[in-house]
Design a protein around this motif. Structure first.
Motif, PDB file in Angstrom:
ATOM      1  N   VAL A 164       0.832  -1.203   0.000  1.00  0.00           N
ATOM      2  CA  VAL A 164       0.000   0.000   0.000  1.00  0.00           C
ATOM      3  C   VAL A 164       0.868   1.255   0.000  1.00  0.00           C
ATOM      4  CG1 VAL A 164      -1.663   1.343   1.358  1.00  0.00           C
ATOM      5  CG2 VAL A 164      -1.968  -1.127   1.090  1.00  0.00           C
ATOM      6  N   ASN A 165       1.898   1.262   0.826  1.00  0.00           N
ATOM      7  CA  ASN A 165       2.778   2.420   0.925  1.00  0.00           C
ATOM      8  C   ASN A 165       3.437   2.755  -0.409  1.00  0.00           C
ATOM      9  OD1 ASN A 165       6.001   2.973   1.343  1.00  0.00           O
ATOM     10  ND2 ASN A 165       4.751   4.297   2.647  1.00  0.00           N
ATOM     11  N   GLN A 166       3.997   1.756  -1.073  1.00  0.00           N
ATOM     12  CA  GLN A 166       4.725   2.011  -2.312  1.00  0.00           C
ATOM     13  C   GLN A 166       3.784   2.363  -3.475  1.00  0.00           C
ATOM     14  OE1 GLN A 166       8.671   1.470  -2.458  1.00  0.00           O
ATOM     15  NE2 GLN A 166       7.766   2.348  -0.627  1.00  0.00           N
ATOM     16  N   LEU A 167       2.626   1.717  -3.531  1.00  0.00           N
ATOM     17  CA  LEU A 167       1.677   1.987  -4.622  1.00  0.00           C
ATOM     18  C   LEU A 167       0.966   3.316  -4.436  1.00  0.00           C
ATOM     19  CD1 LEU A 167       0.962   0.099  -7.086  1.00  0.00           C
ATOM     20  CD2 LEU A 167       2.238  -1.033  -5.276  1.00  0.00           C
ATOM     21  N   ALA A 168       0.644   3.667  -3.194  1.00  0.00           N
ATOM     22  CA  ALA A 168      -0.141   4.887  -2.945  1.00  0.00           C
ATOM     23  C   ALA A 168       0.626   6.157  -3.276  1.00  0.00           C
ATOM     24  CB  ALA A 168      -0.600   4.920  -1.483  1.00  0.00           C
ATOM     25  N   ALA A 169       1.941   6.059  -3.425  1.00  0.00           N
ATOM     26  CA  ALA A 169       2.734   7.250  -3.748  1.00  0.00           C
ATOM     27  C   ALA A 169       2.301   7.872  -5.066  1.00  0.00           C
ATOM     28  CB  ALA A 169       4.221   6.898  -3.787  1.00  0.00           C
ATOM     29  N   ASN A 170       1.951   7.034  -6.058  1.00  0.00           N
ATOM     30  CA  ASN A 170       1.618   7.565  -7.385  1.00  0.00           C
ATOM     31  C   ASN A 170       0.409   6.903  -8.030  1.00  0.00           C
ATOM     32  OD1 ASN A 170       3.841   9.517  -7.801  1.00  0.00           O
ATOM     33  ND2 ASN A 170       5.129   7.703  -7.679  1.00  0.00           N
ATOM     34  N   HIS A 171      -0.309   6.069  -7.274  1.00  0.00           N
ATOM     35  CA  HIS A 171      -1.450   5.352  -7.839  1.00  0.00           C
ATOM     36  C   HIS A 171      -2.632   5.397  -6.877  1.00  0.00           C
ATOM     37  CE1 HIS A 171       0.911   3.578 -11.151  1.00  0.00           C
ATOM     38  NE2 HIS A 171       1.890   3.500 -10.262  1.00  0.00           N
ATOM     39  N   ARG A 172      -3.818   5.159  -7.407  1.00  0.00           N
ATOM     40  CA  ARG A 172      -5.008   5.078  -6.563  1.00  0.00           C
ATOM     41  C   ARG A 172      -5.182   3.633  -6.106  1.00  0.00           C
ATOM     42  NH1 ARG A 172     -10.656   4.674  -7.417  1.00  0.00           N
ATOM     43  NH2 ARG A 172     -10.417   4.743  -9.674  1.00  0.00           N
ATOM     44  N   VAL A 173      -5.188   3.448  -4.813  1.00  0.00           N
ATOM     45  CA  VAL A 173      -5.290   2.115  -4.213  1.00  0.00           C
ATOM     46  C   VAL A 173      -6.631   1.992  -3.494  1.00  0.00           C
ATOM     47  CG1 VAL A 173      -4.228   0.436  -2.663  1.00  0.00           C
ATOM     48  CG2 VAL A 173      -2.788   2.100  -3.866  1.00  0.00           C
ATOM     49  N   ASN A 174      -7.389   0.946  -3.828  1.00  0.00           N
ATOM     50  CA  ASN A 174      -8.659   0.666  -3.147  1.00  0.00           C
ATOM     51  C   ASN A 174      -8.694  -0.787  -2.713  1.00  0.00           C
ATOM     52  OD1 ASN A 174      -9.708   2.871  -5.467  1.00  0.00           O
ATOM     53  ND2 ASN A 174     -10.543   3.173  -3.428  1.00  0.00           N
ATOM     54  N   LEU A 175      -9.582  -1.071  -1.789  1.00  0.00           N
ATOM     55  CA  LEU A 175      -9.804  -2.447  -1.378  1.00  0.00           C
ATOM     56  C   LEU A 175     -10.641  -3.167  -2.434  1.00  0.00           C
ATOM     57  CD1 LEU A 175     -10.733  -1.771   2.348  1.00  0.00           C
ATOM     58  CD2 LEU A 175      -8.531  -2.581   1.483  1.00  0.00           C
ATOM     59  N   HIS A 176     -10.393  -4.474  -2.569  1.00  0.00           N
ATOM     60  CA  HIS A 176     -11.158  -5.283  -3.517  1.00  0.00           C
ATOM     61  C   HIS A 176     -11.994  -6.287  -2.737  1.00  0.00           C
ATOM     62  CE1 HIS A 176     -11.987  -8.188  -6.775  1.00  0.00           C
ATOM     63  NE2 HIS A 176     -11.906  -7.132  -7.554  1.00  0.00           N
ATOM     64  N   ASP A 177     -13.200  -6.566  -3.209  1.00  0.00           N
ATOM     65  CA  ASP A 177     -14.096  -7.416  -2.433  1.00  0.00           C
ATOM     66  C   ASP A 177     -13.736  -8.898  -2.477  1.00  0.00           C
ATOM     67  OD1 ASP A 177     -14.757  -7.750  -5.072  1.00  0.00           O
ATOM     68  OD2 ASP A 177     -16.913  -7.434  -4.823  1.00  0.00           O
ATOM     69  N   GLN A 178     -12.903  -9.320  -3.451  1.00  0.00           N
ATOM     70  CA  GLN A 178     -12.512 -10.731  -3.532  1.00  0.00           C
ATOM     71  C   GLN A 178     -11.015 -10.950  -3.329  1.00  0.00           C
ATOM     72  OE1 GLN A 178     -15.189 -11.112  -7.302  1.00  0.00           O
ATOM     73  NE2 GLN A 178     -14.777 -13.209  -6.641  1.00  0.00           N
ATOM     74  N   ALA A 179     -10.210  -9.969  -3.739  1.00  0.00           N
ATOM     75  CA  ALA A 179      -8.768 -10.028  -3.503  1.00  0.00           C
ATOM     76  C   ALA A 179      -8.412  -8.964  -2.458  1.00  0.00           C
ATOM     77  CB  ALA A 179      -8.018  -9.808  -4.809  1.00  0.00           C
ATOM     78  N   ASP A 180      -7.149  -8.603  -2.385  1.00  0.00           N
ATOM     79  CA  ASP A 180      -6.756  -7.591  -1.394  1.00  0.00           C
ATOM     80  C   ASP A 180      -6.971  -6.166  -1.897  1.00  0.00           C
ATOM     81  OD1 ASP A 180      -5.961  -9.207   0.791  1.00  0.00           O
ATOM     82  OD2 ASP A 180      -4.088  -9.700  -0.231  1.00  0.00           O
ATOM     83  N   PHE A 181      -6.385  -5.855  -3.071  1.00  0.00           N
ATOM     84  CA  PHE A 181      -6.400  -4.472  -3.533  1.00  0.00           C
ATOM     85  C   PHE A 181      -6.685  -4.389  -5.034  1.00  0.00           C
ATOM     86  CE2 PHE A 181      -3.095  -4.885  -0.205  1.00  0.00           C
ATOM     87  CZ  PHE A 181      -3.741  -4.177   0.803  1.00  0.00           C
ATOM     88  N   ILE A 182      -7.231  -3.237  -5.447  1.00  0.00           N
ATOM     89  CA  ILE A 182      -7.366  -2.928  -6.863  1.00  0.00           C
ATOM     90  C   ILE A 182      -6.708  -1.570  -7.098  1.00  0.00           C
ATOM     91  CG2 ILE A 182      -9.712  -2.013  -6.503  1.00  0.00           C
ATOM     92  CD1 ILE A 182     -10.287  -2.932  -9.431  1.00  0.00           C
ATOM     93  N   ILE A 183      -5.874  -1.499  -8.125  1.00  0.00           N
ATOM     94  CA  ILE A 183      -5.083  -0.309  -8.405  1.00  0.00           C
ATOM     95  C   ILE A 183      -5.624   0.392  -9.644  1.00  0.00           C
ATOM     96  CG2 ILE A 183      -2.749   0.602  -8.726  1.00  0.00           C
ATOM     97  CD1 ILE A 183      -3.182  -0.999  -6.120  1.00  0.00           C
ATOM     98  N   ASN A 184      -5.860   1.695  -9.507  1.00  0.00           N
ATOM     99  CA  ASN A 184      -6.351   2.511 -10.620  1.00  0.00           C
ATOM    100  C   ASN A 184      -7.607   1.918 -11.262  1.00  0.00           C
ATOM    101  OD1 ASN A 184      -4.094   4.136 -10.177  1.00  0.00           O
ATOM    102  ND2 ASN A 184      -2.872   3.072 -11.722  1.00  0.00           N
ATOM    103  N   SER A 185      -8.442   1.273 -10.450  1.00  0.00           N
ATOM    104  CA  SER A 185      -9.716   0.668 -10.888  1.00  0.00           C
ATOM    105  C   SER A 185      -9.534  -0.433 -11.929  1.00  0.00           C
ATOM    106  CB  SER A 185     -10.659   1.746 -11.460  1.00  0.00           C
ATOM    107  OG  SER A 185     -10.959   2.714 -10.486  1.00  0.00           O
ATOM    108  N   LYS A 186      -8.318  -0.993 -12.026  1.00  0.00           N
ATOM    109  CA  LYS A 186      -8.082  -1.999 -13.066  1.00  0.00           C
ATOM    110  C   LYS A 186      -7.304  -3.208 -12.580  1.00  0.00           C
ATOM    111  CE  LYS A 186      -6.210  -2.691 -17.696  1.00  0.00           C
ATOM    112  NZ  LYS A 186      -5.484  -2.107 -18.847  1.00  0.00           N
TER     113      LYS A 186
END
Length: 401
Positions: free
Chosen positions: A333-355
């Protein structure tokens, strides 16, 4: 007064670390009249400013470094200090710790408006106060946010090698070749070191007292930055610490506001406010579910500490073991959030930039959880040096900046 500031300037420059430049250095447009470098305590803002001063200006008659909390600056005033220097022919003023000066934004505004042919570069450790002033200064000042060291930068400092950055698309599409070409070995050993003591440059002074220094950062943010800016009662500050402890000891803290309010015997509003104070200070990252519209204003789905070094420091103080899963997810989360949008995913852990979808785990993690999530779902795995297919080494995400 100016002679005293020049003497301090000379001493500070003589002790500056000028070996390696942080990632942000080349992203800053140093031609702007007014620049603000913002970031949490200890990430290297002072060093960044001094490196530019040393590289571009030959003498103190052109550029002067001062700290806004210096006794001479506080006695004479920030504006008067700038006026005194610029009237002597100075071209640029570097002001450190600006948030420690009372009503600093007003005087910075006056300096910029009065000395239009001169430049000002200033930094502040308290992102809360700087964000609050951004509306007033946004037309005059360009803001840059300095993060702590990435894993790539940590390797550069410890091995004195210039290593490339990778884009997120490079990592998901070319991670095998990228991992094979990294020359720093054993990479997994260095990664474990970074997770414990690599985010702040304090390791350059040794690692023995590193976590104590990180703990000191936490204390200063709570008792100096948050308390002073929000004019909080002393009884509120222990609540902030307890919320940090909850975050550190949970594998992705899911805040139950009603339960926390009841256990701490304070109102829901106090809990919500404290979480906002901590998030704005840079100590935590709030993650929301992937959503739009009104759902975006809901409470965070999970809360993570800003970086893994904070995690280790708090858990060491509490004398408990740090959960491996929490370490891995906090790093990601720390490394991705620097330059990307990080959200929680309902089946996996995270979804980045809605993709791009990611499940985080150890070397034994299988693809079972992502097998029905399409071609844009991947595993980010710890304890593997080189991946295969959708199995990507976790440490590679430390090369994003």
């Amino acid at each position: 007064m100016l002679n005293e500031l020049i003497n301090i300037h000379t001493y500070v420059l003589s002790t500056a670390e000028n070996r390696i430049r942080r990632y942000l250095y080349d992203q800053i447009n140093w031609q702007n009249q007014a620049i603000c470098i913002v970031g949490t305590r200890g990430v290297g803002k002072t060093t960044l400013m001094l490196q530019h001063l040393l590289a571009e200006y030959q003498s103190v008659s052109e550029a002067l470094y001062i700290s806004a909390d210096n006794i001479h600056v506080l006695a004479s005033g920030l504006f008067d200090s700038a006026q005194n220097y610029f009237s002597q022919g100075g071209k640029i003023l570097f002001i450190d710790e600006v948030h420690k000066y009372p009503n600093w934004s007003i005087e910075i505004k006056n300096i910029i408006d009065t000395f239009k042919k001169c430049k000002v570069v200033f930094s502040g450790s308290s992102s809360i106060d700087l964000l609050q002033s951004k509306g007033d200064l946004s037309r005059r000042v360009v803001y840059y946010d300095l993060k702590g060291l990435s894993f790539r930068e940590y390797l550069q400092f410890t091995h004195d090698k210039k290593l490339p950055t990778f884009t997120l698309i490079d990592i998901v599409n070319q991670h095998v070749s990228l991992a094979q070409n990294i020359s720093c070995k054993p990479i997994l050993k260095y990664f474990k070191e970074y997770l414990q003591f690599g985010y702040y440059p304090y390791f350059l002074e040794g690692t023995q007292d590193y976590l104590l220094k990180v703990d000191n950062v936490i204390e200063k943010v709570i008792w100096e930055d948050i308390a002073a800016i929000h004019n909080l009662k002393q009884t509120t500050l222990p609540i902030i610490k307890k919320l940090l402890w909850l975050t550190a000891t949970s594998n992705g803290f899911k805040p139950n506001i009603d339960k926390i309010s009841k256990n701490l015997q304070v109102s829901r509003e106090v809990i919500y406010n404290c979480l906002e104070y901590i998030a704005n200070s840079g100590l935590i990252i709030n993650l929301m579910e992937e959503a739009t519209g009104m759902k975006l204003i809901r409470k965070p789905g999970k809360i993570f500490l800003d970086n893994t070094n904070l995690l280790h420091a708090i858990n060491k103080k509490l004398q408990i073991e740090t959960n491996e899963g929490n370490i891995r997810e906090t790093f990601f989360v720390n490394q991705l959030a620097a330059n990307h949008r990080v959200n929680l995913h309902d089946q996996a852990d995270f979804i980045i930039n809605s993709k791009l979808i990611f499940e985080i785990g150890g070397a034994g993690k299988t693809k079972k959880q992502i097998q029905d999530l399409g071609n844009d779902a991947y595993l980010a795995l710890d304890n593997i040096e080189i991946g295969f297919g959708k199995r990507i080494p976790l440490y590679l995400f430390g090369f994003l900046y």
